[in-house]
Design a protein around this motif. Structure first.
Motif, PDB file in Angstrom:
ATOM      1  N   LYS A 264      36.320  30.501  45.052  1.00 33.82           N
ATOM      2  CA  LYS A 264      37.699  30.837  44.689  1.00 33.82           C
ATOM      3  C   LYS A 264      37.955  32.332  44.890  1.00 33.82           C
ATOM      4  O   LYS A 264      38.919  32.719  45.554  1.00 33.82           O
ATOM      5  CB  LYS A 264      37.979  30.458  43.230  1.00 33.82           C
ATOM      6  N   SER A 265      37.086  33.157  44.322  1.00 34.94           N
ATOM      7  CA  SER A 265      37.299  34.599  44.445  1.00 34.94           C
ATOM      8  C   SER A 265      37.114  35.054  45.888  1.00 34.94           C
ATOM      9  O   SER A 265      37.898  35.867  46.383  1.00 34.94           O
ATOM     10  CB  SER A 265      36.313  35.362  43.549  1.00 34.94           C
ATOM     11  N   VAL A 266      36.090  34.543  46.550  1.00 33.76           N
ATOM     12  CA  VAL A 266      35.821  34.995  47.920  1.00 33.76           C
ATOM     13  C   VAL A 266      36.996  34.648  48.841  1.00 33.76           C
ATOM     14  O   VAL A 266      37.354  35.418  49.729  1.00 33.76           O
ATOM     15  CB  VAL A 266      34.477  34.428  48.445  1.00 33.76           C
TER      16      VAL A 266
ATOM     17  N   ALA B 263      46.100  36.596  41.303  1.00 35.34           N
ATOM     18  CA  ALA B 263      45.551  36.903  39.982  1.00 35.34           C
ATOM     19  C   ALA B 263      44.251  36.126  39.807  1.00 35.34           C
ATOM     20  O   ALA B 263      44.251  34.905  39.778  1.00 35.34           O
ATOM     21  CB  ALA B 263      46.562  36.522  38.903  1.00 35.34           C
ATOM     22  N   ASP B 264      43.134  36.851  39.715  1.00 33.20           N
ATOM     23  CA  ASP B 264      41.820  36.209  39.602  1.00 33.20           C
ATOM     24  C   ASP B 264      41.378  36.228  38.139  1.00 33.20           C
ATOM     25  O   ASP B 264      40.875  37.234  37.643  1.00 33.20           O
ATOM     26  CB  ASP B 264      40.813  36.952  40.491  1.00 33.20           C
ATOM     27  N   GLU B 265      41.562  35.132  37.447  1.00 27.79           N
ATOM     28  CA  GLU B 265      41.208  35.003  36.027  1.00 27.79           C
ATOM     29  C   GLU B 265      41.688  36.186  35.189  1.00 27.79           C
ATOM     30  O   GLU B 265      40.900  36.798  34.481  1.00 27.79           O
ATOM     31  CB  GLU B 265      39.694  34.853  35.877  1.00 27.79           C
ATOM     32  N   PRO B 266      42.988  36.489  35.241  1.00 29.22           N
ATOM     33  CA  PRO B 266      43.441  37.703  34.565  1.00 29.22           C
ATOM     34  C   PRO B 266      43.440  37.590  33.047  1.00 29.22           C
ATOM     35  O   PRO B 266      43.559  38.601  32.366  1.00 29.22           O
ATOM     36  CB  PRO B 266      44.869  37.877  35.082  1.00 29.22           C
TER      37      PRO B 266
END
Ligand code: ATP
Ligand code: ATP
Ligand code: SF4
Ligand code: MG
Ligand code: MG
Lengths: 324, 327
Positions: free
Chosen positions: A46-48, A178-181
């Motif tokens: 997901k992040s990559v 937004a990555d797990e904000p």
């Protein structure tokens, strides 16, 4: 035309222990004003995926092996440094789980807020500061005129996250990633931040990609959700369709693991086995080794997302064949 | 009733804050934990929840004696830890272990699983050197890791597996109490469920007591016998998990519970939330009276001057001046 359209993205990490296929053939798109949720196993890419779009993959060991990511006509993966500067950090912004990693502890908030404006636009310091101030107001920081000169450590966790959001939004981006904000925040502060994102999204008609582990957050915020497993997207659908009619065995298992849907005191449902080793080739369905419905063909046949009505797509070949 | 395994008596942990670089002057005191009393029974799971920055981690580190108590006592099986000599404390610490949110940060990347688990066993003389491999293998199996992974390093494991290693390390010395500070926050739901099952199993099999800190109230409700809700360094509500989370009384607990997101789009979008106005106040300069009054929808004039105490009410304890008067 979608605002962002990603096609066949592959991002691999070349390490001493082998090649990790962190993102392995991901395609999706997002429209203006839309909110897309990304959920899935830890380590599923997901992040990559988002780092690849933002040009934040450390290279080496990372390498973008293939794919395109068209944002309003420009391919982000193959654009000139100049085009990149005019898009990333300005028309596309990103916020991270830990605000401290993106705030500079030695710089006053005011300087950090106006930096993107001074880099990207021809605007005076004075006008930039005014904009920064109204942005802090918009994200609900009381007493902004005084606090704008604070250092990051003088804010609480929830306030820092709002400062981060102000920083991301100050250039009025068309796409916010937004990555797990809100993972590190308590539910009341989380609720405030989600409301804020929703409100600003309406105001600016901004598209949002929202990565989270919390399926409750997804159900309240997102228009559409995509589920990742082992570097691929295995299911994508409108939020309602995904929650009420999950099709893929992994999505179903994920939903079954939610603690609030299970009785207190009982053993929680868990998915047997371990996430796949991304350094080994996965010719078939990445979920096959853990799937209770897997047959031999699942391990061999390459998977593909196929539509199953109402914009719902999923990749399980047995579901596609109507066998389960 | 037998002694509780852990008892906190009016524990306070304050930090002095300084200002200025060259001429540091005392600028105030952060009352991170400000008068917490609690009992944890043998074999009990106590959930600890509250606003970001309300002092949960500080309380955890105070229990472990990683931070000095400013006032009050931490009693382990009846013995006050703050009165122990350094040597006694080392022995007592074996009974108290901690698991952190981020297994990446809490495991040494240069140590294999074997080295990580063997170290406490050998330094505390828990087993004979020749038995170490066997004991490490047992520990690994206890937390659901195959012992053939013994020579692997943390980066070769997934997040959930790393959290298992951290739990195995906490178990190595047969502690009586484990304090877990957001042990599942960084994990996805399916791995989270595995770790929760593991912790519940260990509590049951080994008679451990567990203090479980988390933001996710559905997780806390699932695993805890009792739940304590903190606001600005104090406990504002304490009772069984179902009393506190299904029938919250304190206005802050009500707001907290109303903000839990539900994994059901139709319900989630039509639900009423209690939105708290304003920011959490600064612990350097807490509001007068009930520290929650500036944000409390039920506050009356008395709340600004009178300090509420924890008092029994409907099977639990609540610290609110208007307990019983609220709708
Ligand atoms: N710098 C790196 N070097 C080697 N491998 C990496 C690197 N960064 C990421 N990876 C690998 O890429 C894979 C995908 O990681 P990613 O961070 O995208 O997962 P994620 O889905 O965001 O997980 P989480 O939910 O835990 O944040 C993982 O297996 C990870 O180990
Ligand atoms: N070493 C320190 N010096 C000064 N203040 C501190 C220190 N450690 C913590 N604090 C302050 O004490 C308060 C409580 O912090 P703590 O980390 O215990 O909160 P928490 O409840 O664990 O929050 P979170 O849910 O965000 O983890 C905060 O206001 C924090 O800024
Ligand atoms: S004492 Fe007053 S301000 Fe505090 S929680 Fe109760 S009603 Fe609200
Ligand atoms: Mg991630
Ligand atoms: Mg904490």
């Amino acid at each position: 035309m979608p605002l962002l359209s990603v096609k066949d993205l592959r991002t691999y990490f070349h390490t001493r222990n082998g090649i990790y296929r962190a993102v392995d053939g991901v395609s999706f798109s997002i429209e203006r004003g839309e909110t897309l949720g990304i959920v899935g196993e830890s380590g599923s890419g997901k992040s990559v995926t988002c780092y690849s779009i933002m040009g934040l993959v450390p290279q080496p060991p990372g390498r973008i092996e293939s794919g395109t990511a068209h944002f309003d006509g420009v391919d982000l993966l193959h654009c000139t440094p100049r085009e990149s500067r005019s898009l990333r950090g300005k028309r596309i912004a990103m916020i991270f789980q830990d605000p401290m990693t993106s705030l500079n502890p030695y710089m006053r908030i005011s300087e950090q807020l106006i930096e993107p404006l001074l880099i990207h636009g021809s605007i005076s310091r004075r006008a930039a500061l005014d904009q920064a101030l109204s942005m802090l107001d918009a994200v609900g920081i009381n007493d902004a005129a005084k606090r704008i000169h604070y250092y990051p450590h003088e804010f609480s966790g929830g306030m820092r996250q709002r400062v981060m959001i102000a920083m991301a939004l100050i250039t009025q981006p068309e796409l916010l990633i937004a990555d797990e904000p809100t993972t590190a925040l308590d539910v009341t502060v989380q609720a405030q931040i989600l409301e804020l994102i929703k409100r600003l999204q309406k105001e600016f008609n901004m598209a949002v990609i929202f990565i989270t582990h919390d399926l409750g957050v997804v159900s309240g915020l997102c228009d559409r959700v995509q589920v990742m497993y082992g570097g691929r997207i295995i299911e994508t659908a409108s939020t309602r369709s995904l929650f009420y009619e999950p099709r893929h065995p992994y999505t179903k298992a994920l939903q079954q693991s939610i603690p609030s849907l299970q009785q207190k005191g009982t053993q929680l449902f868990t998915i047997p086995g371990m996430p796949p080793d991304l350094s080994k080739p996965l010719p078939g369905c990445p979920f096959a080794p853990r799937c209770s419905s897997a047959i031999q063909a699942c391990r061999e046949k390459p998977i593909e997302l196929a539509p199953c009505g109402n914009g719902h797509e999923q990749s399980c070949s047995r579901v596609q064949a109507g066998e389960i | 009733m037998a002694d509780p395994i852990l008892e906190l008596v009016d524990v306070k942990t304050h930090f002095a804050v300084h200002q200025g670089f060259l001429f540091r002057r005392h600028a105030g005191t952060v009352k991170a934990v400000d008068g917490v009393s609690l009992r944890v029974e043998r074999g009990e799971v106590l959930g600890l929840v509250g606003e970001s920055g309300c002092g949960k981690s500080t309380l955890a580190r105070t229990i472990l004696q990683l931070l000095p108590t400013t006032a009050g006592k931490v009693l382990l099986a009846g013995t006050s830890l703050s009165d122990c000599t350094a040597r006694e404390l080392i022995a007592k610490r074996r009974d108290l272990q901690m698991v952190f949110q981020d297994p990446y940060a809490s495991l040494n990347p240069r140590m294999s699983v074997f080295a990580t688990l063997a170290e406490p066993l050998l330094t505390h003389g828990v087993c004979e050197p020749r038995d170490v491999t066997k004991v490490v293998a047992e520990l690994m199996e206890r937390v659901g890791l195959a012992s053939r992974f013994m020579q692997k390093y943390p980066h070769e494991f997934s997040g959930g597996q790393r959290q298992r290693i951290a739990i195995a390390r906490a178990l190595a010395l047969h502690p009586k109490v484990i304090v877990a500070d957001e042990p599942v926050s960084a994990l996805d739901v399916s791995i989270q469920a595995q770790i929760l099952n593991l912790l519940a199993q260990l509590v049951k099999d080994m008679g451990l007591s567990l203090i479980f800190i988390a933001h996710d109230l559905s997780v806390v409700k699932h695993i805890s016998d009792r739940v304590a809700v903190m606001y600005l360094g104090k406990i504002v509500e304490l009772g069984t998990a179902s009393d506190v989370i299904d029938r919250p009384q304190h206005p802050y607990t009500r707001a907290l519970v109303s903000a839990i997101p539900t994994p059901n789009p139709d319900v989630e979008r039509s639900r009423q939330r209690i939105v708290l106005p304003g920011d959490p106040p600064s612990p350097i300069n807490p509001p007068s009276g009930c520290t929650f009054h500036p944000r409390c929808p039920y506050a009356v004039a008395a709340c600004r001057s009178e300090v509420p105490m924890l008092k029994p009410y409907e099977n639990r304890e609540v610290s609110c001046l208007r307990t019983g008067e609220l709708p």
